[in-house]
Design an enzyme around this catalytic site. Structure first.
Site, PDB file in Angstrom:
ATOM      1  N   ASN A 479       0.851  -1.185   0.000  1.00  0.00           N
ATOM      2  CA  ASN A 479       0.000   0.000   0.000  1.00  0.00           C
ATOM      3  C   ASN A 479       0.885   1.232   0.000  1.00  0.00           C
ATOM      4  O   ASN A 479       1.282   1.746   1.042  1.00  0.00           O
ATOM      5  CB  ASN A 479      -0.917  -0.011   1.225  1.00  0.00           C
ATOM      6  CG  ASN A 479      -1.955   1.092   1.165  1.00  0.00           C
ATOM      7  OD1 ASN A 479      -1.743   2.108   0.512  1.00  0.00           O
ATOM      8  ND2 ASN A 479      -3.063   0.893   1.849  1.00  0.00           N
ATOM      9  N   ASP A 480       1.161   1.706  -1.194  1.00  0.00           N
ATOM     10  CA  ASP A 480       2.072   2.823  -1.412  1.00  0.00           C
ATOM     11  C   ASP A 480       1.652   4.099  -0.705  1.00  0.00           C
ATOM     12  O   ASP A 480       2.392   5.073  -0.672  1.00  0.00           O
ATOM     13  CB  ASP A 480       2.076   3.135  -2.916  1.00  0.00           C
ATOM     14  CG  ASP A 480       3.280   2.554  -3.587  1.00  0.00           C
ATOM     15  OD1 ASP A 480       4.155   2.051  -2.885  1.00  0.00           O
ATOM     16  OD2 ASP A 480       3.340   2.621  -4.825  1.00  0.00           O
ATOM     17  N   CYS A 481       0.418   4.127  -0.237  1.00  0.00           N
ATOM     18  CA  CYS A 481      -0.135   5.353   0.340  1.00  0.00           C
ATOM     19  C   CYS A 481      -0.176   5.315   1.859  1.00  0.00           C
ATOM     20  O   CYS A 481      -0.678   6.240   2.484  1.00  0.00           O
ATOM     21  CB  CYS A 481      -1.523   5.600  -0.218  1.00  0.00           C
ATOM     22  SG  CYS A 481      -1.451   5.798  -1.988  1.00  0.00           S
TER      23      CYS A 481
END
Ligand code: BGC
Length: 805
Positions: A479-481
């Site tokens: 989850n890059d965020c």
């Protein structure tokens, strides 16, 4: 409301109005030359790299939605129109666009003339072909004028759209008979050029955009087309284009066909010039190919054969037509496209930014490897070479240079683990254990084998654990965020690079689940290859992480998601927002944690209760309503979008797998079919292409619940293929054969899978007379009952397998 339908017989998606809720595109190209082509012809093409070798200009986020592209204008007396209606907007009498595998055909009719534009990239040539066909259905002679229109990009797409003070002066073209050459910088620093060629006598040409369009006309009513004559302009800087005009005279009841080729060629340094002039020999040679009468037919047959062959590796016959459509055609097609593009070029990815992501490209291999294992092997070696000796990796790399992207760097601590997953998946498909001893350099050291790389990946987690003994998250995990070490407070700071990757507190339970999952695969591999020391080490380290998850990763009703930089839990009942996240439920259950004590089932029950909606499963709940500096980008999205409680399709597939692991056949299929394109009920609401997966669908907290974005380039494609073909339909490639272990919904009473595996063609018929969701009762191979559920590798061309649940 719907805008089209599947034609499975032809393996096409048929769109019946040009005004789809968003441009619905297709991809062409299987080698080095790729094109994006919408249902009105907009889009662009490039050689190998969407940023550095772009042939056609495309203006992202432009109005109208379909602006730059390859357009064909027809002038019929006083009226002008386009085959695909746009940009001229003149109403047509009929319209249809068929997107097929590697080609598209737009057909329409106007004033008694049927026209079509067939577009594709042939095998073996770096070019995009457009075949324009006219049929006169009237009783009188038709005299039409045809104008092509292509706008060149000055090669580097980012520079092309930013450096106007220079670029308005450098554009160069050359015209020779029916060739237009785009030679910007060729005489100076480049060794490549583009060309446009047509196979007929041309009436005129234009290479200068302003001369063709008129500065204030726009694409809707080009000056040259309105006047009925090309200006024969030569571009000196400004915006070079390729336009040719042709007089088309068609007798009643007859047809006419004209071919346009837009190609790319490059010359060796010593061959760049001939008698002081640019050497266009290669373009002449490519164009010659198209002089053959039946060339288009031949090239289309070659494309069809290519796809027949690729798709024959996994084919399903079942009573569920939508499932057949996904499995046999569109999901596999999308897997090929994501393998080629990674996250670089789509109508949502500008082609100048993200290139090939390390984790993305590794995951793309999972759904692609059975199609062409050899290509997957090459990719694995390229990817592994961007790893550092300590196991860390560049987050992205460039397909043209094969170098890591230093602008982003590394520090995403899930990244290295995906390499273990993809390499072992490749070995299981191909049986190619030799890849383990393949020499693959490190980014910072010349030595190393692929096996060393797998250990480097593994040890990167072992050597980077936090206060709870869980893996440190670094900049972010999958989850890059969820940027737990960024702490960004100023606009413009990139969540991906701001702050530190070296935080020693923030941890990820998702990485823990992924680590345990790949550790089991690695143990099995090491056992198989006789490395008992390695096997023991991997087991021991994996066990430590299992214990850490048991101690600190369980929240009572579900798995915790992470710990932030202050050691506080994320995805826990203790939180006000973001109490439960999807990723750790999927991965911990897939890793087998809590299978024996009911926690796994409880976690999935919580997902169904709290996260599931009629459009799919949202990423977390409740959504973040305010910005949380300790969480980063996730809380910067409005509720219901993207990672902030959107339906992020990629991770829905992990729940499908987890449900299958628990033997929940109906639930696994429900999760699968909620997001599978063929099952979409309202195409207008969904907005993006109904034949491919999109990255996300707005969640129930969003104003536009059910609306999708970011179609085509998503890990959803690979993972949903794995979830359906393996976890649901139950055909798993293993080191020693095919494992059969379906997990079925009630409506799938029987089906047949034709699977090519290590040179043998298997026909596997599964029947489920007892309505079992899981559990194989009996397997017969060529009539003989076998013990266990592995079909061993047999030295036979064809094998019949009968499976009873
Ligand atoms: C990225 C992936 C990432 C996912 C979830 C995608 O846009 O390409 O690398 O895992 O978003 O944040």
């Amino acid at each position: 409301m719907n805008y089209g339908y599947f034609d499975n017989e032809k393996r096409e998606y048929v769109i019946d109005v040009p005004e789809t809720p968003y441009p619905w595109i297709n991809y062409f190209g299987l080698e080095n030359f790729f094109s994006l082509f919408s249902n009105t012809g907009s889009g662009y093409c490039f050689y190998k790299d969407a940023r550095l070798r772009r042939l056609l200009r495309y203006r992202y986020n432009d109005v109208p939605a379909t602006s730059t592209g390859r357009y064909f204008y027809i002038k019929d007396g006083g009226e002008i129109y386009n085959i695909a209606k746009y940009p001229a907007k003149t109403p047509l009498d009929s319209y249809e666009c068929r997107h097929g595998l590697g080609y598209s055909k737009i057909s329409s009719s106007k004033n008694g003339v049927e026209t079509s534009q067939l577009a594709y990239v042939p095998l073996g040539i770096n070019a995009e072909v457009h075949v324009i066909n006219f049929k006169n259905t009237t009783d009188s002679l038709k005299n039409l004028k045809l104008f092509s229109y292509f706008e060149f990009c000055l090669w580097d797409a980012l520079d092309d759209q930013t450096n106007f003070q220079r670029n308005y002066s450098i554009g160069q073209v050359e015209v020779e008979d029916n060739f237009i050459f785009h030679v910007t910088e060729y005489r100076e620093r480049r060794n490549h050029y583009a060309y446009m060629w047509s196979n007929c006598d041309i009436a005129g040409f234009d290479t200068d955009r302003e001369s063709f369009l008129g500065l204030y006309n726009g694409l809707e009513s080009p000056k040259a087309v309105c006047e009925g004559a090309s200006a024969n302009s030569i571009a000196h800087g400004w915006a070079p284009i390729a336009s040719q005009s042709v007089e088309v005279s068609i007798a009643p009841g007859t047809e006419k066909e004209i071919i346009f080729v837009l190609g790319y060629e490059k010359n060796a340094e010593e061959d760049k010039f001939k008698e002081g002039e640019p050497n266009f020999e290669k373009a002449y040679k490519s164009a010659l190919t198209f002089k053959r009468e039946d060339i288009v037919k031949i090239q289309l047959i070659e494309l069809k054969r290519y796809w027949d062959d690729v798709l024959s590796n996994y084919n399903l016959e079942s009573s569920d037509d939508k499932l057949n459509t996904m499995i046999n055609i569109w999901n596999q097609y999308q897997c090929m496209v994501t393998f080629h593009m990674s996250r670089s070029a789509s109508f949502f990815e500008s082609g100048v930014g993200r290139g090939m992501g390390f984790r993305d490209s590794n995951q793309d291999i999972l759904g692609f490897v059975h199609q062409i294992p050899k290509k997957a092997r090459e990719r694995l070696i390229d990817i592994a070479a961007t790893q550092f000796k300590d196991g860390s990796v560049y987050h992205q790399y460039q397909p043209l240079t094969k170098k890591g992207n230093a602008d982003i760097g590394g520090g995403f601590n899930d990244d290295p683990l995906w390499l273990i997953l993809s390499v072992i998946t490749y070995i299981k498909e191909s049986g190619d254990f030799a890849i383990l001893s393949e020499k693959v350099k490190y980014e910072d050291k010349p030595d190393g084998t692929m096996k060393d790389h797998l250990f480097a990946s593994f040890k990167h987690v072992v050597n980077n654990k936090g206060p709870h003994g869980l893996p440190l998250i670094g900049r972010a995990d999958w989850n890059d965020c969820l940027n737990l070490n960024a702490h960004s407070t100023k606009p413009g700071e990139s969540f991906q690079t701001h702050g530190t990757a070296d935080g020693r507190v923030a941890e990820s339970v998702m990485i823990a689940g992924l680590f345990i999952y790949v550790a089991e695969m690695m143990e099995e591999l090491l056992k198989k290859t006789g490395d008992s020391k390695g096997e023991k080490y991997v087991r021991k380290e994996s066990q430590k992480v299992v214990e850490a998850v048991n101690l600190h990763g369980w929240d009572g009703e579900w798995f915790v998601r992470a710990y932030d930089a202050y050691g506080a839990p994320i995805g826990s009942k203790e939180c006000d927002e973001g109490k439960i996240f999807i990723e750790s439920q999927g991965w911990c259950v897939m890793a087998g944690i809590g299978l024996d004590d009911g926690r796994a089932k409880k976690a999935i029950d919580s997902v169904e209760k709290i996260l599931e909606t009629e459009q799919g499963i949202v990423l977390q709940q409740p959504p973040y309503l305010t910005y949380h500096e300790n969480l980063g980008e996730i809380s910067s999205y409005p509720p219901g979008y993207k990672e902030n409680a959107g339906i992020f399709c990629h991770n829905n597939s992990w729940i499908t797998c987890a449900q299958a692991k628990l033997g929940m056949g109906d639930a696994a299929f429900r999760t699968y079919s909620k997001i599978a394109p063929a099952y979409i009920k309202d195409q207008k609401l969904h907005k993006t292409e109904p034949y491919v997966y999109s990255q996300m669908i707005a969640g129930r907290d969003a104003a536009t619940f059910g609306e999708a974005k970011n179609s085509w380039l998503t890990g959803t494609a690979s993972w949903c293929f794995v979830a359906a073909s393996q976890w649901i339909l139950g055909i798993y490639p293993e080191f020693d054969g095919l494992k059969i272990d379906p997990c079925l919904p009630e409506h799938l009473k029987e089906y047949t899978i034709k699977r090519k595996f290590r040179g043998t063609q298997y026909a596997i018929h599964v029947s489920n007379p007892n309505n079992a969701q899981k559990g194989v009762k009996e397997i017969k191979i060529d009539g003989e009952i076998v013990v266990g559920n592995i079909i061993p590798i047999l030295d036979k061309a064809e094998v019949m397998v009968e499976v009873t649940m």
